[in-house]
Motif scaffolding. Structure first.
Motif, PDB file in Angstrom:
ATOM      1  N   LEU A  49     -10.272   6.719   5.151  1.00  0.00           N
ATOM      2  CA  LEU A  49      -9.996   8.054   4.620  1.00  0.00           C
ATOM      3  C   LEU A  49     -10.906   9.145   5.191  1.00  0.00           C
ATOM      4  N   HIS A 104       0.850  -1.200   0.000  1.00  0.00           N
ATOM      5  CA  HIS A 104       0.000   0.000   0.000  1.00  0.00           C
ATOM      6  C   HIS A 104       0.885   1.249   0.000  1.00  0.00           C
ATOM      7  N   LEU A 126      -6.296   1.769  -3.313  1.00  0.00           N
ATOM      8  CA  LEU A 126      -7.038   1.020  -2.300  1.00  0.00           C
ATOM      9  C   LEU A 126      -8.101   0.118  -2.938  1.00  0.00           C
ATOM     10  N   THR A 161      -1.640   5.351   5.585  1.00  0.00           N
ATOM     11  CA  THR A 161      -2.056   6.339   4.587  1.00  0.00           C
ATOM     12  C   THR A 161      -1.632   7.739   5.006  1.00  0.00           C
ATOM     13  N   CYS A 166       2.030   8.169   4.525  1.00  0.00           N
ATOM     14  CA  CYS A 166       2.347   8.376   3.098  1.00  0.00           C
ATOM     15  C   CYS A 166       2.113   9.827   2.706  1.00  0.00           C
ATOM     16  N   TYR A 178      -4.182   0.766   8.393  1.00  0.00           N
ATOM     17  CA  TYR A 178      -4.211   1.344   7.046  1.00  0.00           C
ATOM     18  C   TYR A 178      -4.311   2.858   7.105  1.00  0.00           C
ATOM     19  N   ARG A 179      -5.126   3.334   8.020  1.00  0.00           N
ATOM     20  CA  ARG A 179      -5.296   4.780   8.142  1.00  0.00           C
ATOM     21  C   ARG A 179      -3.985   5.443   8.559  1.00  0.00           C
ATOM     22  N   LEU A 221      -4.650   7.538  -4.313  1.00  0.00           N
ATOM     23  CA  LEU A 221      -4.874   6.777  -3.089  1.00  0.00           C
ATOM     24  C   LEU A 221      -6.137   5.918  -3.204  1.00  0.00           C
ATOM     25  N   MET A 256       2.104   4.266  -3.148  1.00  0.00           N
ATOM     26  CA  MET A 256       1.953   5.705  -2.956  1.00  0.00           C
ATOM     27  C   MET A 256       3.274   6.450  -3.123  1.00  0.00           C
TER      28      MET A 256
END
Length: 181
Positions: free
Chosen positions: A156, A36, A141, A80, A83, A76-77, A137, A40
Motif C-alpha cells: 500500500l 482479496h 489484508l 489492490t 480494485c 497484490y499491489r 482494505l 473489496m
C-alpha cells in the motif's frame, strides 16, 4: 524471493515457455487474489472482471518486474490498485453513490441469495462494507489474509504505524457495528 517464483519468472522471460510460466503464476495465486478482490468489490462477477484486468496488466508488465519485492506482494499491489480503480469508476458511473458507496456495497451483500442477517459472518461483511475504503482494505489484508504490516506497507506504500492505526480504528468500528446490529 521464493525459488519457485524466481524459476517461473525466468521461464516467463523465455519465449518458448512464457505462456506456460504465466499460466503457472495464475494457478498459484489466482484464488488468493480473487478473495482479496472479492472482499473489496463484493460482487462475484465484478471480482472476476477486476481479476482479469489485473492479470492483463501483469502479463504486460511482468518482463519489467525488478524483483525488489516478492512476486506475491507485487501482484497484490496491482490487484489492490485495480480494485480501487474499479470502485472509483463505479462511483463515477453512479453505480455506487458518491457519498455513500459503503451502503451500496452493503446492499449488494443483502441482495445475495444466501444472506442471513442473524449469522455472524454476514454481520461481519456488512460491518466491513461500512468502513471507509482505506480502512476496509487494511482490515481485509490483516484480518483475512493475515498479511504482516511490513508487507502491507510495501503493497500500500504506507507506513506501518499508519496501517496499525487504520486497522485499530477499523476493528473498533466493526466491533461497534456488530454489537449494535
Amino acid at each position: 524471493m521464493l525459488t519457485e517464483d524466481r524459476e517461473l519468472l525466468l521461464e516467463f522471460r523465455q519465449a518458448a515457455t512464457k505462456e506456460r510460466a504465466f499460466t503457472a503464476i495464475i494457478k498459484k495465486y489466482q484464488e488468493k487474489l480473487y478473495w482479496h478482490v472479492r472482499r473489496m468489490v463484493v460482487d462475484h462477477d465484478d471480482a472476476n472482471d477486476v481479476l482479469q484486468n489485473m492479470f492483463i496488466k501483469v502479463w504486460n508488465a511482468l518482463d519489467h518486474f525488478r524483483e525488489d519485492s516478492q512476486l506475491y506482494t507485487w501482484l497484490y499491489r496491482i490487484a489492490t490498485n485495480e480494485c480501487l480503480t474499479f470502485l472509483e469508476q463505479q462511483k463515477k458511473r453512479g453505480t455506487l453513490s458518491l457519498t455513500d458507496d459503503e451502503n451500496g456495497l452493503g446492499n449488494k451483500i443483502r441482495a445475495d441469495e444466501g444472506f442471513d442477517a442473524n449469522r455472524l459472518e454476514w454481520k461481519l461483511q456488512l460491518a466491513i462494507q461500512q468502513l471507509p475504503e482505506k480502512q476496509r482494505l487494511v482490515f481485509n489484508l490483516r484480518y483475512y489474509d493475515e498479511m504482516p504490516y511490513e508487507e502491507m506497507s510495501r503493497v500500500l506504500d504506507t507506513s506501518e504505524g499508519a496501517l496499525k492505526a487504520s486497522y485499530h480504528h477499523a476493528a473498533k468500528k466493526v466491533e461497534e457495528f456488530i454489537k449494535n446490529n
